[in-house]
Design an enzyme around this catalytic site. Sequence first.
Site, PDB file in Angstrom:
ATOM      1  N   ASP A 136       0.564  -0.928   0.259  1.00  0.00           N
ATOM      2  CA  ASP A 136       0.517  -0.117  -0.228  1.00  0.00           C
ATOM      3  C   ASP A 136       1.275   1.441  -0.002  1.00  0.00           C
ATOM      4  OD1 ASP A 136      -2.670   1.216   0.030  1.00  0.00           O
ATOM      5  OD2 ASP A 136      -2.332   1.754   2.474  1.00  0.00           O
ATOM      6  N   HIS A 143      -3.592  14.521   1.273  1.00  0.00           N
ATOM      7  CA  HIS A 143      -3.927  13.048   2.354  1.00  0.00           C
ATOM      8  C   HIS A 143      -2.918  13.223   3.743  1.00  0.00           C
ATOM      9  CE1 HIS A 143      -4.488   9.262   4.669  1.00  0.00           C
ATOM     10  NE2 HIS A 143      -3.992   9.248   4.685  1.00  0.00           N
ATOM     11  N   ARG A 152       2.319  17.547  12.398  1.00  0.00           N
ATOM     12  CA  ARG A 152       3.565  18.836  12.482  1.00  0.00           C
ATOM     13  C   ARG A 152       3.166  18.734  11.504  1.00  0.00           C
ATOM     14  NH1 ARG A 152       4.871  13.136  10.890  1.00  0.00           N
ATOM     15  NH2 ARG A 152       3.806  13.700   9.032  1.00  0.00           N
ATOM     16  N   GLU A 208     -10.021   4.126   4.087  1.00  0.00           N
ATOM     17  CA  GLU A 208      -9.285   4.926   3.041  1.00  0.00           C
ATOM     18  C   GLU A 208     -10.039   4.523   1.704  1.00  0.00           C
ATOM     19  OE1 GLU A 208      -5.388   4.392   4.102  1.00  0.00           O
ATOM     20  OE2 GLU A 208      -5.220   5.603   6.160  1.00  0.00           O
ATOM     21  N   GLU A 210      -8.894   4.617  -1.760  1.00  0.00           N
ATOM     22  CA  GLU A 210      -7.845   4.071  -2.252  1.00  0.00           C
ATOM     23  C   GLU A 210      -8.714   3.986  -4.050  1.00  0.00           C
ATOM     24  OE1 GLU A 210      -4.473   2.575  -0.835  1.00  0.00           O
ATOM     25  OE2 GLU A 210      -5.342   3.369   1.517  1.00  0.00           O
ATOM     26  N   ASP A 242      -8.363   0.470   2.599  1.00  0.00           N
ATOM     27  CA  ASP A 242      -7.934   0.508   3.374  1.00  0.00           C
ATOM     28  C   ASP A 242      -8.395   0.849   4.459  1.00  0.00           C
ATOM     29  OD1 ASP A 242      -5.249  -0.680   4.706  1.00  0.00           O
ATOM     30  OD2 ASP A 242      -4.751   1.364   4.546  1.00  0.00           O
ATOM     31  N   ARG A 246      -6.991   3.477  13.854  1.00  0.00           N
ATOM     32  CA  ARG A 246      -5.921   4.450  14.106  1.00  0.00           C
ATOM     33  C   ARG A 246      -5.830   4.628  15.344  1.00  0.00           C
ATOM     34  NH1 ARG A 246      -5.197   5.211   8.779  1.00  0.00           N
ATOM     35  NH2 ARG A 246      -6.823   6.161   7.725  1.00  0.00           N
ATOM     36  N   GLN A 249      -3.331   1.869  15.116  1.00  0.00           N
ATOM     37  CA  GLN A 249      -2.098   2.073  14.185  1.00  0.00           C
ATOM     38  C   GLN A 249      -1.475   2.599  14.747  1.00  0.00           C
ATOM     39  OE1 GLN A 249      -3.886   4.368  11.192  1.00  0.00           O
ATOM     40  NE2 GLN A 249      -1.866   4.181  10.514  1.00  0.00           N
ATOM     41  N   LYS A 262      -4.112  -1.983  10.176  1.00  0.00           N
ATOM     42  CA  LYS A 262      -4.624  -2.279   9.017  1.00  0.00           C
ATOM     43  C   LYS A 262      -4.925  -3.620   8.863  1.00  0.00           C
ATOM     44  CE  LYS A 262      -2.388   1.870   7.633  1.00  0.00           C
ATOM     45  NZ  LYS A 262      -3.631   2.921   6.654  1.00  0.00           N
ATOM     46  N   THR A 266      -9.000  -5.157   4.049  1.00  0.00           N
ATOM     47  CA  THR A 266      -8.751  -4.294   2.812  1.00  0.00           C
ATOM     48  C   THR A 266     -10.130  -5.386   1.542  1.00  0.00           C
ATOM     49  OG1 THR A 266      -6.359  -4.731   3.523  1.00  0.00           O
ATOM     50  CG2 THR A 266      -7.187  -3.771   1.080  1.00  0.00           C
ATOM     51  N   THR A 369      -4.696   6.761   0.224  1.00  0.00           N
ATOM     52  CA  THR A 369      -5.873   7.199   0.403  1.00  0.00           C
ATOM     53  C   THR A 369      -5.655   8.626  -0.373  1.00  0.00           C
ATOM     54  OG1 THR A 369      -5.353   6.889   2.487  1.00  0.00           O
ATOM     55  CG2 THR A 369      -7.050   8.587   2.052  1.00  0.00           C
ATOM     56  N   GLU A 383      -8.742  12.492   7.757  1.00  0.00           N
ATOM     57  CA  GLU A 383      -8.648  14.210   7.774  1.00  0.00           C
ATOM     58  C   GLU A 383      -9.930  14.957   8.171  1.00  0.00           C
ATOM     59  OE1 GLU A 383      -7.413  13.367   3.477  1.00  0.00           O
ATOM     60  OE2 GLU A 383      -7.422  11.686   4.029  1.00  0.00           O
TER      61      GLU A 383
HETATM   62 MN    MN Z   1      -3.608   2.619   3.112  1.00  0.00          MN
END
Ligand code: MN
Length: 436
Positions: A136, A143, A152, A208, A210, A242, A246, A249, A262, A266, A369, A383
Amino acid sequence: MSVLPDETHASQLTSWVEGADGHPDFPIQNLPLCIFSTAESPPRAGVAIGPMLLDLAAVADAGLVGGEDARILRTAAGRTLNSFFAMSAAQRLRFRHILSQLLCAGADPPPMLREAVVDAATARLHLPVDVGDYSDFFAGIHHAATAGRMFRPDNPLLPNYKHVPIAYHGRSSSVCVSGHPVVRPVGQRAAHGATEPDYGASNRLDYELELAIWVRGGNALGTTIPIERAGAEIVGFGLLNDWSARDIQAWETQPLGPFLGKNFLTTVSPFVVTAEALAPFRSPQPPRAQGDPAPLPYLQDAEDQSHGAFDIQLEVLLRTAEMRRSGLAPHRLARSSGLDLYWTPAQMIAHHSSNGCNLRPGDLFGSGTVSGPGPDGHGSLLELTSGGRNPAVLPNGETRTFLEDGDEVILTGWCEREGFARIGLGEAKGLVVTRG
Ligand code: MN
């Protein structure tokens, strides 16, 4: 490699199959492959044509074509699409022309061909490919920037982002076809930055949006696929969700990357829309922003830069249990495009094999994503809700930070261009349930 449209893409081309002309996803200009079964027959290869499926083994058995064409049909008509995936780009193109000629309106189709057509509503769709490996990527730059900004704010993209098409190795055993239930995973969970986990069902289950990129590969271990040849190794596209927990993760990802947050599931869409079908929707790779580094030479190819991006429209829709009870249609949460990717699929293939890693027919790439640049383009709840801080409000007044039991997530995608028939990728959907 066939990058230019030909007579199989002509918008005036029609089919003798009822319901195919003007079908939003599967007119004769598309011809995507799948694996299907019916009450009478075990899983087998098919081609979607309007609301119907053409049974490829039945067509091959009918002996309507001979010589090399018969061999190509026979190769495509397997129990999975892996043997189709192993064919060369030239053979795939020939396959498309054979099918287009068999299905186009005009001469009265022979009875054996008519009998090879099955109503898709009576068929069950299976995973189209025995997936050997799944990687992936992270090529959706909006994203990457939006998710990175949460951690950040001043420097959302890590220093490697614009140099290397980054990816993690996913797990193929848990790749399932659209409709497979999404069992909420249990695990060690912690909020981002927390120093102690607890153990329980994920509270931050996310999707996600994708693209699935289906790959031929076939390079021996220790050899590479140069960028000039990488485009021909793209067999086709689908949709890929995906699913991501969170909270699991966030705790586990440092320092080795995604793992149990994850690999619990899928979801991919059942139809493989071939690279050949997408010729009219190829596009130049959008130019990089001023000041961005140029890709290193092994990722640079003039043809890939001029034709190697795919203008595929993508959407993610949500239908909650309450919406189903009230008879409400799914609500669109976001839309984006294949042109929102920072790297082309050929660059992903060239990079993945650049160290000598062998790719095999039926390998699966996720694009990463795909988010659009604006507020309506967020391809994940991470997001859309700013990590759960700003709940999304649905039209019926319900709110969501992350997915709740009973929520159904539907990914969809299609291509439109003036002068060409619209073609679609179908759907990849999943309903969230709690382990019983
Ligand atoms: Mn992904």
